[in-house]
Design a protein around this motif. Structure first.
Motif: not given
Ligand SMILES: C[S@@+](CC[C@H](N)C(=O)[O-])C[C@H]1O[C@@H](n2cnc3c(N)ncnc32)[C@H](O)[C@@H]1O
Length: 255
Positions: A103-107, A130-137
């Motif tokens: 898992k990757i988090w782009h804050a 294989r990636a779960k990407i959480y992109a937040t703002d």
């Protein structure tokens, strides 16, 4: 008391009014840039002093939305700072490749260009599935653009050059379709990305991450708020990789 100090008090009261009315807390944003943004809104509204914004913002949500837009500097670009993306491929991807999924988090992802850039490189490395990407703002307007994945095509030459400098292996055109002066990223890139609202000031950790990307966001925070963000990243991290960036320098890398 001189006028400068009184203007500081006005800004403090304005921020307190915003916090109480809208639950957005800007008290720990870097003061100099915050004051520039207040000033910019004042001149757009033909006002002179920060105190004049207080009733406007309290009684008119549209003015608050304008303030929020001033505060969300959403400047970003595809493959921004290509050496960053190159070093991720060289240093981080081999670690990610040892995991069946991650898992990757782009804050503070703004309008999403940074997220699609990483998704493209993950795809080329055979890791996107294989990636779960959480992109937040905290800017809902930016998140809407990010979700659509449709961008102005006038900078395609610069984007393609940045992609190649970042270590891209194909052609950037392979990942989008162009219609007139806009281009849209292929849905395949989006399928593992969740774009969501998250405010680094007041929202908590929402999952255990393997990697956190946070670039060009902490520069808007004062030391206290930066430390708060780091403690959020820290408690959201599994123990093995932590890669957070402010401005252009890697701050922490832990394996
Ligand atoms: C300059 S952009 C950086 C975008 C991207 N990370 C990059 O480096 O290209 C800064 C982003 O931080 C977001 N931001 C500022 N304060 C925030 C907060 N408290 N919580 C979440 N995002 C925030 C802004 O809305 C903006 O989209």
């Amino acid at each position: 008391m001189d006028a400068k100090k009184i203007a500081e008090i006005e800004v403090d009261v304005l921020l307190e009014a915003i916090r109480l009315r809208y639950d957005y807390d800007f008290r720990n944003y870097a003061r100099a840039s915050l004051k520039r943004r207040v000033q910019s809104l004042l001149s757009k509204e033909n006002l002179e002093m920060p105190y004049q914004l207080i009733p406007r913002i309290l009684y008119d949500q549209n003015i608050f939305d304008k303030f929020l837009s001033e505060m969300s500097v959403t400047v970003t670009e595809l493959f921004r700072d290509p050496p960053f993306f190159k070093s991720i491929q060289e240093i981080i991807f081999p670690v990610l490749a040892t995991y069946p999924y991650f898992k990757i988090w782009h804050a503070g992802c703004a309008t999403g260009e940074e997220v699609y850039s990483l998704a493209i490189l993950l795809k080329e490395a055979g890791l996107l599935n294989r990636a779960k990407i959480y992109a937040t703002d905290y800017s809902k307007r930016s998140l809407n653009t990010a979700k659509e994945g449709i961008y102005d095509a006038s900078n395609m030459k610069i984007n393609s050059e940045a992609y190649l400098k970042a270590g891209g292996k194909n052609q950037l055109e392979d990942y989008y379709t162009q219609q007139y002066d806009a281009f849209k990223f292929n849905d395949e890139l989006k399928k593992n990305i969740t774009f969501a609202y998250h405010n680094l000031v007041k929202d908590g950790v929402f999952g255990e991450m393997n990697m956190v990307v946070c670039r060009n966001v902490l520069i808007y925070f004062d030391k206290n708020l930066q430390n708060h963000a780091f403690s959020l990243f820290d408690s959201s991290m599994l123990r093995w990789v932590f890669y957070a960036l402010a401005a252009k320098k890697p701050l922490i890398f832990r394996c």
